[in-house]
Motif scaffolding. Sequence first.
Motif, mmCIF file in Angstrom:
data_model
loop_
_atom_site.group_PDB
_atom_site.id
_atom_site.type_symbol
_atom_site.label_atom_id
_atom_site.label_comp_id
_atom_site.label_asym_id
_atom_site.label_seq_id
_atom_site.Cartn_x
_atom_site.Cartn_y
_atom_site.Cartn_z
ATOM 1 N N TRP A 15 0.706 -1.738 -0.043
ATOM 2 C CA TRP A 15 -0.309 0.012 0.323
ATOM 3 C C TRP A 15 0.447 0.958 -0.296
ATOM 4 C CZ3 TRP A 15 -0.201 3.572 4.541
ATOM 5 C CH2 TRP A 15 -0.382 4.497 3.903
ATOM 6 N N ALA A 191 -12.904 4.923 -8.044
ATOM 7 C CA ALA A 191 -12.490 6.294 -6.693
ATOM 8 C C ALA A 191 -12.460 7.536 -8.148
ATOM 9 C CB ALA A 191 -11.781 5.705 -6.426
ATOM 10 N N GLY A 192 -11.861 7.596 -8.835
ATOM 11 C CA GLY A 192 -11.801 9.050 -9.508
ATOM 12 C C GLY A 192 -13.210 9.046 -10.232
ATOM 13 N N LEU A 256 -19.804 9.314 0.944
ATOM 14 C CA LEU A 256 -19.078 8.205 1.338
ATOM 15 C C LEU A 256 -19.405 8.093 2.226
ATOM 16 C CD1 LEU A 256 -15.861 8.078 -0.754
ATOM 17 C CD2 LEU A 256 -17.639 6.361 -0.845
ATOM 18 N N PHE A 259 -16.178 3.390 4.918
ATOM 19 C CA PHE A 259 -14.693 3.306 4.172
ATOM 20 C C PHE A 259 -13.582 2.304 5.623
ATOM 21 C CE2 PHE A 259 -12.771 6.917 6.012
ATOM 22 C CZ PHE A 259 -14.221 7.670 5.971
ATOM 23 N N ARG A 261 -11.943 0.295 7.700
ATOM 24 C CA ARG A 261 -10.283 0.341 8.062
ATOM 25 C C ARG A 261 -9.725 -0.660 9.081
ATOM 26 N NH1 ARG A 261 -8.267 1.558 3.745
ATOM 27 N NH2 ARG A 261 -9.234 3.853 2.900
ATOM 28 N N PRO A 320 -15.247 15.478 3.521
ATOM 29 C CA PRO A 320 -15.829 14.430 2.514
ATOM 30 C C PRO A 320 -14.004 13.853 2.487
ATOM 31 C CG PRO A 320 -15.442 16.997 1.728
ATOM 32 C CD PRO A 320 -15.123 16.730 3.044
ATOM 33 N N ASN A 327 -5.846 9.186 3.676
ATOM 34 C CA ASN A 327 -7.468 10.632 2.760
ATOM 35 C C ASN A 327 -6.426 10.350 1.149
ATOM 36 O OD1 ASN A 327 -5.138 11.833 2.405
ATOM 37 N ND2 ASN A 327 -5.352 13.445 2.702
ATOM 38 N N CYS A 328 -8.035 10.698 0.487
ATOM 39 C CA CYS A 328 -7.742 10.686 -0.829
ATOM 40 C C CYS A 328 -6.631 11.420 -1.311
ATOM 41 C CB CYS A 328 -9.127 11.141 -0.085
ATOM 42 S SG CYS A 328 -10.178 11.536 -2.691
ATOM 43 N N PRO A 329 -6.052 10.428 -2.000
ATOM 44 C CA PRO A 329 -5.305 11.296 -2.767
ATOM 45 C C PRO A 329 -5.682 11.565 -4.101
ATOM 46 C CG PRO A 329 -5.516 8.888 -3.140
ATOM 47 C CD PRO A 329 -5.875 9.283 -2.559
ATOM 48 N N ALA A 334 -10.325 16.368 -7.404
ATOM 49 C CA ALA A 334 -12.063 16.463 -6.994
ATOM 50 C C ALA A 334 -12.393 17.986 -7.350
ATOM 51 C CB ALA A 334 -12.673 15.769 -5.765
ATOM 52 N N ILE A 338 -15.196 19.927 -9.046
ATOM 53 C CA ILE A 338 -16.290 20.382 -9.200
ATOM 54 C C ILE A 338 -16.579 21.654 -9.396
ATOM 55 C CG2 ILE A 338 -18.437 20.124 -7.346
ATOM 56 C CD1 ILE A 338 -16.166 17.304 -5.700
HETATM 57 C C1 HEM Z 1 -16.017 14.378 -4.332
HETATM 58 C C2 HEM Z 1 -14.470 12.665 -5.307
HETATM 59 C C3 HEM Z 1 -14.014 12.988 -3.687
HETATM 60 C C4 HEM Z 1 -14.263 11.994 -3.045
HETATM 61 C C5 HEM Z 1 -15.782 12.607 -1.467
HETATM 62 C C6 HEM Z 1 -13.418 10.728 -1.744
HETATM 63 C C7 HEM Z 1 -13.371 10.431 -0.822
HETATM 64 C C8 HEM Z 1 -12.301 9.873 -1.159
HETATM 65 C C9 HEM Z 1 -12.316 8.959 0.772
HETATM 66 C C10 HEM Z 1 -13.307 9.738 2.230
HETATM 67 C C11 HEM Z 1 -12.076 8.269 0.858
HETATM 68 C C12 HEM Z 1 -11.631 7.176 2.017
HETATM 69 C C13 HEM Z 1 -10.340 7.448 2.474
HETATM 70 C C14 HEM Z 1 -9.629 6.870 3.919
HETATM 71 O O1 HEM Z 1 -9.531 5.693 3.897
HETATM 72 O O2 HEM Z 1 -9.671 7.541 5.118
HETATM 73 C C15 HEM Z 1 -10.888 8.509 -0.338
HETATM 74 C C16 HEM Z 1 -10.125 7.493 -0.679
HETATM 75 C C17 HEM Z 1 -9.091 7.522 -2.065
HETATM 76 N N1 HEM Z 1 -9.780 8.110 -3.156
HETATM 77 FE FE1 HEM Z 1 -11.123 9.690 -2.748
HETATM 78 N N2 HEM Z 1 -12.812 10.854 -2.863
HETATM 79 C C18 HEM Z 1 -12.831 11.876 -4.235
HETATM 80 C C19 HEM Z 1 -12.623 11.338 -5.495
HETATM 81 C C20 HEM Z 1 -11.532 10.216 -5.761
HETATM 82 C C21 HEM Z 1 -10.224 10.764 -6.358
HETATM 83 C C22 HEM Z 1 -11.239 11.951 -8.064
HETATM 84 C C23 HEM Z 1 -9.112 10.046 -7.245
HETATM 85 C C24 HEM Z 1 -8.289 10.279 -8.245
HETATM 86 C C25 HEM Z 1 -7.828 10.802 -8.908
HETATM 87 C C26 HEM Z 1 -9.828 9.825 -5.962
HETATM 88 C C27 HEM Z 1 -8.741 8.192 -5.061
HETATM 89 C C28 HEM Z 1 -9.157 7.919 -4.417
HETATM 90 C C29 HEM Z 1 -8.441 6.333 -3.765
HETATM 91 C C30 HEM Z 1 -6.539 5.881 -4.800
HETATM 92 C C31 HEM Z 1 -8.276 6.442 -2.613
HETATM 93 C C32 HEM Z 1 -7.470 5.080 -1.485
HETATM 94 C C33 HEM Z 1 -7.232 5.426 -0.716
HETATM 95 C C34 HEM Z 1 -6.060 4.923 0.358
HETATM 96 O O3 HEM Z 1 -6.060 4.003 1.373
HETATM 97 O O4 HEM Z 1 -4.710 5.078 0.293
HETATM 98 N N3 HEM Z 1 -10.496 10.231 -4.877
HETATM 99 N N4 HEM Z 1 -11.513 9.308 -1.290
#
Ligand code: HEM
Length: 383
Positions: A15, A191-192, A256, A259, A261, A320, A327-329, A334, A338
């Motif tokens: 990871w 996710a994206g 969301l 998630f 963990r 969010p 946290n969200c990369p 995003a 938006i």
């Molecule tokens: C409105 C848009 C988005 C929201 C609200 C959002 C929210 C989140 C949240 C809540 C998590 C979980 C974090 C955690 O486990 O602590 C997450 C993880 C993730 N998000 Fe987003 N996300 C958004 C857009 C995106 C975009 C555009 C991408 C990619 C380009 C993306 C890629 C990822 C990835 C790869 C993870 C996993 C991170 C990890 O486990 O290390 N997300 N996102």
Amino acid sequence: MQNGHGVIFSDGELWKATRRYTLASLRDLGMGKKRIEGKIQEELQFLVELIKSFKDEAFPLKTLTLATTNVAYGIVFGDRFDYDDETFLTLLKHVDDVVVLLGEPQLQVYNVYPFLGFLLKPHKMILDTMEKTRVILREYLAAGKKSINENLLQNYYDYMLTKQQSEERSKDRNLFHDTNIVAAVFDLVLAGTETTGTTLQWAILLMMKYPDIQRQAREEIERVIGLERLPTCEDRKQLPFNNAIVHEVQRFASILQQFPRCTAVDTCFRGYFIPKGTPVIPSLTSVLYDKTQWETPTQFNPNHFLDAEGNFVKKDAFLPFTIGRRNCPGESLALMEIFLFFVGLLQRFTFCPPPGKTVSDLDLTPEVTFTLRPQAYSTCAVH
Ligand code: HEM
């Protein structure tokens, strides 16, 4: 789902390495920078043309996800797809199926009582759909291996493949094998796209529901950037009301919720002892709807992000994307998407309920899938 590969469902060394390299690749590919802003503006124009082609007739809100999906796909595959491209539509359908199935109560039953698996369907359907998706993603991987030019890395595949090649050369580790690359690509494809697309749908639904807010937002856009020039991220500062709306959409929609963990170390939390390795499901809604942080937590209220003079105010409880090492990369991408899509659409159209529906008919109760989606409404976009 991913057998511990990729970013979302992995942990430990794999990871760490995959996440770190994903973040670096996304930055190199322009995330949070002018380059991606240009791509979003380009996509906005395609979306505007598509919406114009409906000639004020109703079309499903879901149509908006074509554009947000294409931004993420541009990063992953290196180019946008035409909206009627067969591969594009197939990938969209697969992701949609997985997201819907992930919200099925039967799946939660399976997660808790796996021995009942032979009676239940959703987990089999998810795995089946994921495999069909992987077949497509593997084809791109094979093509990427043939065409990669180390001096001109064009997409996420190229970055991951370079890492694979450097591991092969140094023979020290083998984390970026094909299975991990395909899983990481799948994660971005999932996710994206679903997250930003769902948020944009909420934004437009909420504008239909609250026409006065929509009118005020449009007036601000007209006053500050006019009706011709494409919006930029810089405009955020001069568009506090629109900026407040998009933040409030994300807070209110709280898309969301789950998630899963697990605790990385023995943890004491509010008097409870939680041993290392215990599954925990943080609730983001508890923050985004916290009565001590928001004046009217259950109401859509852009004033949550405005001071008495109408200036935008940041809020610590706006989480969010969560915080911490996981946290969200994709956060900066995003937020950019938006804002630019929202302002760009309101600049050109007024969104109203479809024929036969009034503002009061619009129900804001979410549809529960992996994300909380708005109900499947249509909208009329008056140019
Ligand atoms: C409105 C848009 C988005 C929201 C609200 C959002 C929210 C989140 C949240 C809540 C998590 C979980 C974090 C955690 O486990 O602590 C997450 C993880 C993730 N998000 Fe987003 N996300 C958004 C857009 C995106 C975009 C555009 C991408 C990619 C380009 C993306 C890629 C990822 C990835 C790869 C993870 C996993 C991170 C990890 O486990 O290390 N997300 N996102």
